[in-house]
Design a protein around this motif. Structure first.
Motif, PDB file in Angstrom:
ATOM      1  N   THR A   1      43.421  36.668  47.302  1.00  0.00           N
ATOM      2  CA  THR A   1      43.481  38.000  46.683  1.00  0.00           C
ATOM      3  C   THR A   1      43.272  37.982  45.180  1.00  0.00           C
ATOM      4  OG1 THR A   1      45.900  37.791  46.475  1.00  0.00           O
ATOM      5  CG2 THR A   1      45.041  38.832  48.478  1.00  0.00           C
TER       6      THR A   1
ATOM      7  N   ARG B   1      41.914  38.332  41.702  1.00  0.00           N
ATOM      8  CA  ARG B   1      40.857  39.108  41.039  1.00  0.00           C
ATOM      9  C   ARG B   1      39.965  39.868  42.029  1.00  0.00           C
ATOM     10  NH1 ARG B   1      39.856  38.742  35.867  1.00  0.00           N
ATOM     11  NH2 ARG B   1      37.658  39.284  36.199  1.00  0.00           N
ATOM     12  N   THR B   2      40.563  40.380  43.093  1.00  0.00           N
ATOM     13  CA  THR B   2      39.798  41.188  44.047  1.00  0.00           C
ATOM     14  C   THR B   2      40.035  42.681  43.847  1.00  0.00           C
ATOM     15  OG1 THR B   2      41.599  40.972  45.676  1.00  0.00           O
ATOM     16  CG2 THR B   2      39.800  39.370  45.795  1.00  0.00           C
ATOM     17  N   GLN B   3      40.902  43.041  42.893  1.00  0.00           N
ATOM     18  CA  GLN B   3      41.187  44.444  42.661  1.00  0.00           C
ATOM     19  C   GLN B   3      39.961  45.118  42.043  1.00  0.00           C
ATOM     20  OE1 GLN B   3      42.835  41.888  41.490  1.00  0.00           O
ATOM     21  NE2 GLN B   3      45.000  41.991  42.053  1.00  0.00           N
ATOM     22  N   PRO B   4      39.668  46.337  42.449  1.00  0.00           N
ATOM     23  CA  PRO B   4      38.507  47.041  41.881  1.00  0.00           C
ATOM     24  C   PRO B   4      38.732  47.387  40.414  1.00  0.00           C
ATOM     25  CG  PRO B   4      39.792  48.511  43.280  1.00  0.00           C
ATOM     26  CD  PRO B   4      40.370  47.143  43.466  1.00  0.00           C
ATOM     27  N   GLY B   5      37.641  47.383  39.667  1.00  0.00           N
ATOM     28  CA  GLY B   5      37.698  47.790  38.266  1.00  0.00           C
ATOM     29  C   GLY B   5      37.990  46.679  37.284  1.00  0.00           C
TER      30      GLY B   5
ATOM     31  N   ARG C   1      32.963  38.800  39.730  1.00  0.00           N
ATOM     32  CA  ARG C   1      33.932  38.614  40.804  1.00  0.00           C
ATOM     33  C   ARG C   1      34.047  37.122  41.127  1.00  0.00           C
ATOM     34  NH1 ARG C   1      35.552  43.053  43.386  1.00  0.00           N
ATOM     35  NH2 ARG C   1      36.114  41.892  45.261  1.00  0.00           N
TER      36      ARG C   1
END
Length: 370
Positions: free
Chosen positions: A141, A143-147, A152
């Motif tokens: 998980t 650095r998989t958050q959007p924005g 990536r």
């Protein structure tokens, strides 16, 4: 001047004598070091230790003035700063004066009489299943958050820790793996360890065509969960050449061990394990512990590429803290109190007590009963 004239000297036809300054010995030894068959990173570590620690301490002395007492004082000061630093300095001084001894510049090696360096013994620790699960979840998980700004994550460090867990390799050995080092056979995957990735000053990360030791050159089986990762990674490299490392940076060069460790620390922070002392080396200890408990210490040492089981046992295998309860069961069965008076006869096992009474009955006289 009288002491200098009376000081014993050795016959020497070379450039080094007992009156030669220590810096001359250091310069000659460094020149000889360049001709030796050692890994470039090892040579750089020796040069750095000489430049930063050893040479400043002895450069104003002649070889005859570097006595065992002076070396002892220097090493004790180094040990207060760092045990590993003192050990490296002692090794370096030993090599320097070994070189001087071979060239008849000194009559004895002053390092030989110094005290043995002692360091606090640490107990090897392996990862627990809960820790492995938490780090896996964090790696998946991260650095998989959007924005989020920047590129990536490519999942390389996530895959590296899976291979570390399944092979107990050193980090540099995993980073040095190439498609040509992987044999995917019907019976299972085999990895050939024949190199490592090192960080060199001014050159960045480079693949070195030799691992840490000769014993580190080995072929090991790969469990299926790690083999799946290697198959996926090598399939993505088709057409890029068999000698390219499986894990690479954007320019195709080997990944930097420093960058891998930095990303792993971010995994630990996300997993809630930042202050546990866990490092990538714990994966190697985990593999050693699992193998040792299943098939023995010798198998673990061979798998890890160690020359001695003492290294594996002392630094990699977590002590087994489980306790065999069988002895307590025997003591309970034999010695439990069976009579209020607690007599030994009452505490005997039933079968032994019956044998004793039968023997007494056979005798049938007062003396035997007494």
């Amino acid at each position: 001047m009288e002491r200098i004239r009376e000081r014993p000297s050795l016959p020497s036809a070379g450039v080094l004598r007992t009156t030669s300054p220590f810096r001359d010995l250091a310069d000659l030894w460094v020149a000889d070091l360049e001709l030796r068959d050692l890994a470039p990173n090892t040579k750089e570590n020796y040069r750095a230790c000489l430049r930063l620690h050893v040479r400043p301490a002895f450069e104003h002395f002649t070889l005859a003035e570097v006595t065992t007492g002076r070396v002892e004082w220097f090493l004790s000061r180094q040990a207060k700063a760092s045990a590993s630093q003192a050990k490296q300095a002692r090794t370096l001084l030993n090599m320097l004066f070994g070189y001087a001894l071979r060239h008849d510049a000194v009559s004895r090696n002053p390092v030989e009489g110094t005290s043995q360096l002692r360091r606090s013994k640490t107990t090897p620790q392996a990862l627990t299943i809960d820790q492995i699960t938490a780090i896996r979840s964090a790696a998946a998980t991260w650095r998989t958050q959007p924005g989020l700004p920047g590129p990536r994550p490519d999942g390389q460090v996530r895959d590296i820790i899976e291979i570390l867990l399944g092979t107990a390799m050193r980090t540099g050995e995993v980073l040095a793996l190439r498609p040509c080092d992987i044999e995917d056979l019907p019976s299972g995957m085999i990895a050939n360890i024949n190199g490592t990735v090192v960080q060199r000053r001014g050159n960045g990360a480079e693949r070195q065509d030799r691992p840490k030791t000769d014993a580190s050159i080995r072929r090991i089986p790969v469990p299926e969960f790690a083999a799946v990762v290697l198959r996926r990674r090598t399939a993505d490299l088709r057409g890029s050449g068999p000698t390219r490392t499986i894990f690479a940076n954007r320019t195709g060069g080997p990944l930097s061990p420093y960058n891998v460790r930095r990303t792993f620390r971010e995994f630990l922070l996300l997993a809630g394990l930042p202050d546990t002392g866990i490092s990538l080396r714990w994966y190697r200890r985990t593999g050693a512990t699992v193998i040792a408990r299943a098939v023995g210490t010798e198998a673990a040492a061979s798998f890890l590429g160690h020359t001695s089981t003492a290294i594996t046992e002392g630094h990699y295998i977590e002590p087994d803290r489980s306790v065999d309860m069988t002895p307590a069961a025997h003591l309970q069965r034999t010695l439990r109190p069976a009579e209020p008076d607690g007599s030994l006869l009452a505490n005997r096992p039933a079968d032994r007590e019956e044998e004793l009474m039968a023997a007494i009955d056979c005798e049938g006289d007062d003396d035997a009963v007494a």
